[in-house]
Scaffold this active site. Structure first.
Site, short mmCIF file in Angstrom:
data_model
loop_
_atom_site.label_atom_id
_atom_site.label_comp_id
_atom_site.label_asym_id
_atom_site.label_seq_id
_atom_site.Cartn_x
_atom_site.Cartn_y
_atom_site.Cartn_z
N ASP A 10 -8.05 128.16 3.54
CA ASP A 10 -8.61 126.82 3.29
C ASP A 10 -9.51 126.45 4.47
O ASP A 10 -9.04 126.34 5.60
CB ASP A 10 -7.46 125.81 3.15
CG ASP A 10 -7.95 124.42 2.74
OD1 ASP A 10 -9.17 124.18 2.79
OD2 ASP A 10 -7.09 123.60 2.39
N ASP A 18 -14.20 125.64 -0.92
CA ASP A 18 -13.64 125.88 0.42
C ASP A 18 -12.28 126.56 0.41
O ASP A 18 -11.66 126.69 1.45
CB ASP A 18 -13.57 124.58 1.20
CG ASP A 18 -12.66 123.55 0.55
OD1 ASP A 18 -12.49 123.61 -0.68
OD2 ASP A 18 -12.12 122.71 1.27
N GLU A 19 -11.80 127.01 -0.76
CA GLU A 19 -10.48 127.64 -0.79
C GLU A 19 -10.50 128.93 -1.60
O GLU A 19 -11.20 129.02 -2.60
CB GLU A 19 -9.45 126.69 -1.44
CG GLU A 19 -9.28 125.38 -0.70
CD GLU A 19 -8.25 124.47 -1.37
OE1 GLU A 19 -7.37 124.99 -2.10
OE2 GLU A 19 -8.34 123.25 -1.17
MG LIG Z 1 -10.44 122.47 2.87
#
Ligand SMILES: [Mg+2]
Length: 419
Positions: free
Chosen positions: A9, A105-106
């Site tokens: 993350d 973002d992950e």
């Molecule tokens: Mg994040």
């Protein structure tokens, strides 16, 4: 065999990318705002200094500035976020062919085949340090034997940390956490669980399986399975997914749009940006969507499937305008407009064109697009502007947001409605 799964993350992703590109933003409370002119903007992301002022994601920029008058709000740069997201994805694919992204973002990685249990934290730390070194960003990593615990792990300690959640410690780490920390435990589920005095993941895990199924149905059963460490869902294959599902741009214009011509100018500018990005990512779209918001903030969307996939600005703007004219009655002015190219595929697949479609771009039009892209790469995107933008389209577009207002001179006129 027990699986080895990582969840990576990126911390404060949008804000971190902005700080990497503009290091002067590191020392001030800063947020990425959803709307350049800040009339209706909300906070999309914030840096730690802004977080320390109590600023929350999704609150209005106006509220945030009440809390922190010195807050610097910058517009989002989605090309940049997509660029870093893609870079990270490519890095993960060097380790395994099972990489599944979850938002920009992950990502989950299934690394079962490449590491024994001893090397799982080593691999997690290696990925963290590579993200830092190669992308200049920080991330937190959760390492576990299933996807849901890996995700909890990446949330558990951040920024820039690794958390291991294994068979012999998951009850200590996971079970005291609130039920809402589980992926897909929505607000209404949390409410229903709190009505029967279930607040932690451990309390949920301890309920009888049959009871939770009858009380909450399938979704509740899924949560119960995750709470007990029994989540068996696989990590998707790299090759199954494209991180980019669609490419869109929208804008709230500097003044309200009051006629078809105003909307057309905005559509031309937006479609040009969308098409440029499609070509940059070597994608074509099969659907064009528009998003319209009027001055009463009433919002609607329309979409049109194309007979043949395209990456041409002319075709995208033509379809967008057609959708608009068929759906809008002009009882009110238009405040903001979005154009999105959806159902995207790699450009190689484009040759499956429809025999019935006369709107498919000719090679000549394609050549113009290619030249425009090349000029922009060398000299910046202001080097080539559409004739209609030169004819006054720019006054509608907020300063900076579209990137067309800073300097710029035209060397190639590609025309108005027909490219
Ligand atoms: Mg994040």
């Amino acid at each position: 065999m027990e699986r080895k799964i990582l969840h990576v993350d990126q911390n404060c992703f949008f804000a971190s990318v902005e700080m990497k590109n503009h290091p002067e933003l590191r020392g001030v409370p800063m947020a990425v705002g959803g709307d350049q002119d800040q009339r209706h903007g909300i906070i999309l992301a914030k840096n730690p200094l802004a977080g320390a002022c109590g600023i929350k994601t999704a609150e209005t920029i106006w509220q945030a500035k009440q809390k922190c008058p010195d807050l610097v709000v910058v517009p989002g740069h989605y090309d940049q976020y997509t660029y870093y997201s893609r870079k990270a994805f490519e890095m993960f694919c060097q380790y395994t062919d099972r990489v599944e992204s979850f938002g920009l973002d992950e990502c989950w990685l299934d690394v079962t085949d490449i590491c024994g249990s001893a090397s799982l934290p080593v691999l997690a730390d290696e990925i963290r340090s590579r993200i830092k070194k190669e992308l200049g960003l920080t991330c937190s990593v959760g390492a576990s034997f299933n996807k849901s615990f890996a995700k909890l792990g990446s949330d558990y300690k951040k920024p820039d940390a690794t958390t291991l959640i294994l068979q012999d410690n998951f009850k200590n780490i996971v079970w005291p956490l609130p039920v809402g920390d589980l992926l897909y435990a929505g607000r209404s589920t949390q409410k229903r669980l709190s009505r029967i005095n279930i607040h932690t993941i451990g309390q949920l895990a301890a309920l009888p399986h049959e009871y939770i199924r009858s009380y909450l149905g399938k979704n509740g059963e899924g949560l119960w399975i995750c709470a007990n460490g029994l989540d068996a869902s696989p990590v998707g294959l790299c090759s199954d997914q494209r991180e980019i599902k669609s490419v869109g741009n929208s804008t709230t214009t500097a003044r309200d749009m009051t006629c078809n011509e105003d909307v057309w100018k905005t559509i031309v500018a937006l479609s040009d940006q969308v098409a440029t990005r499609l070509r940059k990512y070597k994608l074509v779209c099969n659907t064009v969507q528009i998003h319209v918001r009027d001055t009463e903030l009433h919002t609607y969307e329309r979409q049109q499937h194309l007979l043949a996939p395209t990456d041409a600005a002319g075709e995208i703007s033509r379809v967008a305008m057609d959708l608009f004219q068929r759906s809008y009655d002009w009882t009110k002015s238009v405040r903001s407009f979005g154009v999105r190219a959806a159902q995207v595929n790699p450009a190689e697949a484009r040759r499956q064109i429809s025999l019935f479609d006369s709107s498919y771009q000719t090679d000549e039009k394609k050549a113009v697009d290619t030249v425009v892209d090349a000029l922009r790469i060398r000299f910046g995107k202001d080097i080539v502007r559409k004739g209609i933008q030169l004819a006054g389209g720019d006054e509608l577009l907020p300063q900076g947001q579209m990137g067309w207002n800073a300097g710029g001179f035209a060397s190639l006129k590609t025309g108005g409605r027909e490219e």
